[in-house]
Design an enzyme around this catalytic site. Structure first.
Site: not given
Length: 408
Positions: A8, A104-105
């Site tokens: 993350d 983003d993860e």
């Protein structure tokens, strides 16, 4: 035993902005929409702003009260996508099983990778150091034997950290956490859990499974298994095509929508963006829905299944308008602050069954594809529907680059 990582990127939007402008380092930073168009809310904040109490989703004025020296910056989505692509490319050097969970993860299945790169913890620390050195941002990584536990691990310690959750320590680390921290536990489910005196993940893990299923349904059984570290879902390959459950767009308008003509202009613009996304991903929709939020911030929504499948903007807009008329009375209801259009019950366009009744809709889609090509060459605003042109001041900004939908 599987070795699953969840990576993350910490405060992703704000971290990218600071990386692009080093003068912002160590300052409280918030990425915000355009306040003149009523998108003046915090989209993301830096670690320093977070420590000052600034929260994602709150109005700019409120974050300014909490943190007088906060620096506001506009979003640069192209940059976020570019960094995200580099991030995922780096992850793919360690395994071909990289499953996105947003820009983003993601999860990584490193079970086989341990033979080449060391333990899950070693791989996590290697990734953490490489991301910091090569991309100028930080990540937090959870290492575990299930996707759910790995996700909890990346959330457990931030920023720039690695947390290992294994069969020996998961009860000590996880069972004391609020049950709302568990993936798939939303507000409604958390409220039901509270009525059953289930406050922590540990409470859920030891709760009677049959009783749980009676109150929560099939999800109760699944969540009970998650809390006990039981999960069978595999991580998809990086190039697997995943069909989302829905595709939609919403907007807060520059000023209140007070009549049907204004609403039609906004809905037409939103329907066009939704249709573009459907075609981009080669999907068709069988269900259409709308959402409404009033000035009071109260809201409502309604959806309906079609007798056919479509990725055409006109089809989506017409059904969305039918739903709006059945749901909202402009003479009695308060003005509309936010409108949303979404599609659901999606399927790949190549599996569409031929039907005599689909011909008008497929002709419309052919026209849309031609317009897509024109817009790709000359710009999104080169072709406009009449109703959008009539209310240009209301629809201005709905197709601005900063509000274009993007998702991995």
């Amino acid at each position: 035993m599987p070795t699953i990582l969840h990576c993350d990127a910490n405060n992703f939007y704000a971290s990218v902005e600071i990386m692009l402008n080093p003068e912002l380092k160590d300052k409280p930073v918030a990425v915000c929409g355009n306040p003149e168009k009523r998108h003046g809310i915090v989209l993301a904040k830096s670690e320093a702003a977070k420590k000052a109490g600034v929260k994602t989703g709150e109005p700019i004025w409120q974050s300014k009260q909490k943190c007088p020296d906060i620096v506001f910056v506009p979003p640069h989505y192209d940059e976020y996508v570019a960094i995200s692509n580099r991030l995922f490319a780096l992850y793919s050097e360690y395994t071909d099983k990289v499953e996105s969970f947003g820009i983003d993860e993601c999860w990584l299945d490193c079970t086989q990778s341990t033979k080449l790169f060391g333990s899950g913890e070693q791989i996590a620390n290697t990734l953490r150091e490489r991301v910091k050195k090569e991309l100028g941002i930080t990540i937090s990584v959870g290492v575990s034997f299930t996707k759910i536990f790995a996700k909890l691990g990346s959330d457990y310690k931030k920023p720039d950290a690695v947390t290992v959750i294994d069969e020996n320590n998961y009860k000590d680390i996880i069972w004391g956490l609020p049950v709302s921290d568990l993936l798939m536990v939303g507000r409604k489910t958390a409220k039901l859990f509270k009525q059953l005196s289930i406050n922590t993940i540990g409470d859920l893990a030891i709760y009677d499974e049959k009783t749980l299923q009676q109150y929560i349904g099939i999800n109760g059984k699944k969540l009970h298994a998650y809390a006990n570290g039981i999960e069978t879902e595999e991580i998809r390959l990086a190039d697997d095509k995943h069909v989302p459950e829905s595709v939609g767009n919403s907007t807060t308008t520059p000023f209140d929508v007070t009549n049907l003509s204004e609403a039609e202009a906004v809905i037409t613009s939103l329907a066009e963006m939704v249709a573009i996304r459907l075609r981009k991903h080669k999907l068709i929709a069988n269900g259409i829905g709308i959402s409404i939020r009033y000035c009071s911030l109260d809201g409502t929504h309604k959806n309906n299944l079609l007798g056919y499948s479509t990725c055409n903007a006109q089809d989506i807009a017409e059904e969305a308008m039918n739903l709006l008329v059945s749901l909202h009375d402009f003479k009695k209801a308060p003005p509309i602050r936010q409108l949303g259009v979404y599609t659901y019950k999606l399927s790949p366009s190549e599996v569409r069954q031929a039907s005599f009744f689909d011909k008008p809709h497929t002709k419309r889609e052919d026209l849309d594809k031609s317009i897509d090509k024109i817009r790709a060459k000359y710009g999104q605003t080169i072709v406009k529907s009449g109703i959008v042109a009539k209310h240009e001041e209301l629809c201005d900004g709905l197709i601005d680059k900063e509000f274009q939908p993007f998702k991995k």
